[in-house]
Design a protein around this motif. Structure first.
Motif, PDB file in Angstrom:
ATOM      1  N   SER A 127     -11.562 -39.501  18.403  1.00  0.00           N
ATOM      2  CA  SER A 127     -11.846 -39.302  19.830  1.00  0.00           C
ATOM      3  C   SER A 127     -11.099 -38.091  20.400  1.00  0.00           C
ATOM      4  CB  SER A 127     -11.486 -40.573  20.606  1.00  0.00           C
ATOM      5  OG  SER A 127     -10.172 -40.967  20.286  1.00  0.00           O
ATOM      6  N   ALA A 128      -9.967 -37.728  19.774  1.00  0.00           N
ATOM      7  CA  ALA A 128      -9.167 -36.623  20.306  1.00  0.00           C
ATOM      8  C   ALA A 128      -9.862 -35.269  20.157  1.00  0.00           C
ATOM      9  CB  ALA A 128      -7.824 -36.571  19.585  1.00  0.00           C
ATOM     10  N   TYR A 129     -10.900 -35.192  19.340  1.00  0.00           N
ATOM     11  CA  TYR A 129     -11.514 -33.888  19.050  1.00  0.00           C
ATOM     12  C   TYR A 129     -12.688 -33.535  19.941  1.00  0.00           C
ATOM     13  CZ  TYR A 129      -8.816 -34.533  14.834  1.00  0.00           C
ATOM     14  OH  TYR A 129      -7.797 -34.756  13.971  1.00  0.00           O
ATOM     15  N   THR A 130     -13.081 -34.471  20.812  1.00  0.00           N
ATOM     16  CA  THR A 130     -14.354 -34.231  21.496  1.00  0.00           C
ATOM     17  C   THR A 130     -14.252 -34.186  23.017  1.00  0.00           C
ATOM     18  OG1 THR A 130     -14.759 -36.571  21.109  1.00  0.00           O
ATOM     19  CG2 THR A 130     -15.907 -35.035  19.696  1.00  0.00           C
ATOM     20  N   GLY A 131     -13.072 -34.213  23.551  1.00  0.00           N
ATOM     21  CA  GLY A 131     -12.903 -34.042  24.992  1.00  0.00           C
ATOM     22  C   GLY A 131     -13.773 -34.992  25.790  1.00  0.00           C
ATOM     23  N   ASP A 132     -14.640 -34.416  26.644  1.00  0.00           N
ATOM     24  CA  ASP A 132     -15.443 -35.228  27.552  1.00  0.00           C
ATOM     25  C   ASP A 132     -16.613 -35.930  26.881  1.00  0.00           C
ATOM     26  OD1 ASP A 132     -13.825 -34.469  29.539  1.00  0.00           O
ATOM     27  OD2 ASP A 132     -15.080 -32.806  30.208  1.00  0.00           O
ATOM     28  N   LYS A 134     -18.775 -37.263  23.169  1.00  0.00           N
ATOM     29  CA  LYS A 134     -18.429 -38.057  21.995  1.00  0.00           C
ATOM     30  C   LYS A 134     -18.652 -37.282  20.709  1.00  0.00           C
ATOM     31  CE  LYS A 134     -19.727 -42.509  23.916  1.00  0.00           C
ATOM     32  NZ  LYS A 134     -21.021 -43.160  24.140  1.00  0.00           N
ATOM     33  N   PHE A 135     -19.516 -36.258  20.768  1.00  0.00           N
ATOM     34  CA  PHE A 135     -19.889 -35.528  19.559  1.00  0.00           C
ATOM     35  C   PHE A 135     -19.645 -34.051  19.777  1.00  0.00           C
ATOM     36  CE2 PHE A 135     -22.288 -39.405  19.930  1.00  0.00           C
ATOM     37  CZ  PHE A 135     -22.060 -40.003  18.701  1.00  0.00           C
ATOM     38  N   GLY A 136     -19.023 -33.402  18.806  1.00  0.00           N
ATOM     39  CA  GLY A 136     -18.695 -31.984  18.942  1.00  0.00           C
ATOM     40  C   GLY A 136     -17.324 -31.744  18.331  1.00  0.00           C
ATOM     41  N   PHE A 137     -16.626 -30.746  18.831  1.00  0.00           N
ATOM     42  CA  PHE A 137     -15.266 -30.497  18.336  1.00  0.00           C
ATOM     43  C   PHE A 137     -14.507 -29.691  19.388  1.00  0.00           C
ATOM     44  CE2 PHE A 137     -12.122 -28.657  15.239  1.00  0.00           C
ATOM     45  CZ  PHE A 137     -11.589 -29.876  14.865  1.00  0.00           C
ATOM     46  N   ILE A 138     -13.182 -29.622  19.229  1.00  0.00           N
ATOM     47  CA  ILE A 138     -12.356 -28.905  20.206  1.00  0.00           C
ATOM     48  C   ILE A 138     -12.688 -27.420  20.268  1.00  0.00           C
ATOM     49  CG2 ILE A 138     -10.227 -30.227  20.581  1.00  0.00           C
ATOM     50  CD1 ILE A 138      -9.173 -28.955  17.968  1.00  0.00           C
ATOM     51  N   ASN A 150     -19.834 -26.064  18.967  1.00  0.00           N
ATOM     52  CA  ASN A 150     -19.436 -27.484  18.935  1.00  0.00           C
ATOM     53  C   ASN A 150     -19.168 -28.069  20.316  1.00  0.00           C
ATOM     54  OD1 ASN A 150     -19.494 -27.728  16.094  1.00  0.00           O
ATOM     55  ND2 ASN A 150     -17.507 -26.687  15.959  1.00  0.00           N
ATOM     56  N   THR A 151     -19.688 -27.420  21.356  1.00  0.00           N
ATOM     57  CA  THR A 151     -19.485 -27.958  22.712  1.00  0.00           C
ATOM     58  C   THR A 151     -19.916 -29.424  22.736  1.00  0.00           C
ATOM     59  OG1 THR A 151     -20.075 -25.774  23.512  1.00  0.00           O
ATOM     60  CG2 THR A 151     -19.985 -27.535  25.159  1.00  0.00           C
ATOM     61  N   PRO A 152     -19.039 -30.334  23.188  1.00  0.00           N
ATOM     62  CA  PRO A 152     -19.345 -31.761  23.082  1.00  0.00           C
ATOM     63  C   PRO A 152     -20.545 -32.220  23.905  1.00  0.00           C
ATOM     64  CG  PRO A 152     -16.999 -31.429  23.364  1.00  0.00           C
ATOM     65  CD  PRO A 152     -17.655 -30.105  23.629  1.00  0.00           C
ATOM     66  N   GLU A 153     -21.212 -33.233  23.385  1.00  0.00           N
ATOM     67  CA  GLU A 153     -22.351 -33.897  24.036  1.00  0.00           C
ATOM     68  C   GLU A 153     -22.116 -35.403  23.948  1.00  0.00           C
ATOM     69  OE1 GLU A 153     -25.331 -32.669  25.331  1.00  0.00           O
ATOM     70  OE2 GLU A 153     -24.587 -30.627  25.094  1.00  0.00           O
ATOM     71  N   ASP A 154     -22.700 -36.144  24.885  1.00  0.00           N
ATOM     72  CA  ASP A 154     -22.531 -37.604  24.859  1.00  0.00           C
ATOM     73  C   ASP A 154     -23.327 -38.293  23.768  1.00  0.00           C
ATOM     74  OD1 ASP A 154     -20.697 -37.874  26.798  1.00  0.00           O
ATOM     75  OD2 ASP A 154     -22.176 -38.007  28.432  1.00  0.00           O
ATOM     76  N   GLY A 158     -28.703 -35.705  21.062  1.00  0.00           N
ATOM     77  CA  GLY A 158     -28.636 -34.547  21.955  1.00  0.00           C
ATOM     78  C   GLY A 158     -27.816 -33.423  21.324  1.00  0.00           C
ATOM     79  N   PHE A 159     -26.707 -33.781  20.702  1.00  0.00           N
ATOM     80  CA  PHE A 159     -25.850 -32.780  20.052  1.00  0.00           C
ATOM     81  C   PHE A 159     -26.599 -32.105  18.910  1.00  0.00           C
ATOM     82  CE2 PHE A 159     -22.872 -31.401  16.814  1.00  0.00           C
ATOM     83  CZ  PHE A 159     -21.972 -30.644  17.554  1.00  0.00           C
ATOM     84  N   PHE A 160     -27.259 -32.929  18.102  1.00  0.00           N
ATOM     85  CA  PHE A 160     -27.942 -32.375  16.926  1.00  0.00           C
ATOM     86  C   PHE A 160     -29.082 -31.442  17.356  1.00  0.00           C
ATOM     87  CE2 PHE A 160     -30.656 -32.612  13.072  1.00  0.00           C
ATOM     88  CZ  PHE A 160     -29.721 -32.143  12.163  1.00  0.00           C
TER      89      PHE A 160
END
Ligand code: ADP
Length: 299
Positions: A127-132, A134-138, A150-154, A158-160
């Motif tokens: 969880s620490a890697y995705t900020g706001d 759930k999927f993505g990276f810092i 890797n901008t996070p998405e819920d 949607g991320f894929f």
């Protein structure tokens, strides 16, 4: 969560900082097998060995991102990765200095153990890697030489769609005729029917082909060269099947630990479309046939 790799202005300075005392590089043995960087085993005057990758100075960000990815995998505590010591610029070069993985003989249940450890990595708290989201990276990173946002998405789907398929399709647009582009558009629209959200987000290696693990002196698998992000664990498994090299025991170990979601086989080639598009963008139209075959399958 921020991970800062130590940066130096020469390789010699970085090597001395690792040991905290004067030491000389006495040999550089080139290592084959990488397709992006120059790689060497360094022998030091005190008998130690180190591993270094080099590229042009302006490619430094590749190394900073690789260091971040290795650290994230290390923090999962599930599977070995080389320790990153430093990166930096040395004249017109940039470098990434890390632990040299001394090759060893595989333990008897090497692949089962590898599969099990990968599953444990996929289960680790990320969880620490995705900020706001759930999927993505810092941070963004690279898949081979390709830039990966890797901008996070819920949502995973949607991320894929937005951070994986869409940017690669845009980059490859000139390779497709108008009919194929329409098929690609439709595919993006119906991803919600074709993919599923994972039971839990997972830290992925992101580029898990057989050239990206080594056998260490402990006889176990060590992961190298990651393109990490938090995603659906199936995407890592799908990639192991794209170019082969992972025997049945690997999947046995993996699925005993992690379980298999129904319908995975129907989704596998869609995950791998991302890698095929990346190959199309990086290496040219030899990959077009494979991309179109996946499109036919899902249209
Ligand atoms: P590239 O970034 O160009 O893809 P690789 O990471 O694949 O380079 O590494 C190039 C070569 O060095 C490969 O043969 C790989 O097996 C080997 N290698 C990579 N990391 C290490 C390491 N830490 N210790 C020993 N050998 C390594």
């Amino acid at each position: 969560m921020e991970y800062a790799v130590k940066q130096f202005s020469s390789l010699q300075e970085a090597v001395e900082a690792v040991y905290g005392e004067p030491v000389q590089i006495t040999r550089r043995d080139p290592l084959a097998g990488g397709d992006i960087n120059r790689a060497y085993m360094l022998s030091l005057s005190d008998g130690h060995k180190l591993f270094v990758k080099e590229n042009a100075a302006e490619k430094m960000s590749f190394f900073v991102r690789e260091a971040e990815g290795l650290q994230a995998i290390r923090d999962s505590g599930a599977i070995s990765v080389p320790e990153v010591y430093a990166c930096g610029k040395d004249g017109s070069d940039s470098f990434l200095l890390m632990e040299y993985i001394t090759p060893g003989k595989k333990i008897a249940d090497f692949y089962e153990d590898f599969g099990r450890r990968l599953a444990l990595m996929h289960c680790a708290d990320c969880s620490a890697y995705t900020g706001d989201g759930k999927f993505g990276f810092i941070s963004d990173n690279y898949i081979g030489a390709g830039y990966q946002v890797n901008t996070p998405e819920d949502s995973w789907i949607g991320f894929f769609r937005k951070r994986r398929l869409l940017p690669q399709i845009r980059r490859a647009e000139k390779c497709f005729n108008s009919g194929e582009l329409k098929v690609l558009d439709r595919l993006l629209e119906k991803l919600d029917e074709l993919l599923v959200e994972p039971y839990h987000p997972a830290l992925l290696h992101g580029d898990l082909w057989s050239g990206n693990y080594l056998t260490g002196s402990d006889g176990r698998a060590w992961l190298i060269d990651p393109a990490v992000y938090v995603g659906h664990p199936e995407a890592d498994i799908a990639m192991t099947e794209l170019f082969g090299g992972f025997p049945r025991a690997f999947y046995k170990g993996y699925y005993e630990q992690q379980g298999k979601e129904p319908g995975y086989e129907d989704r596998r080639d869609l995950y791998n479309l991302y890698h095929l598009l990346n190959h199309l963008n990086l290496f040219g139209t030899t990959y077009l046939g494979a991309v179109l075959a996946v499109l036919r399958k899902y249209s």
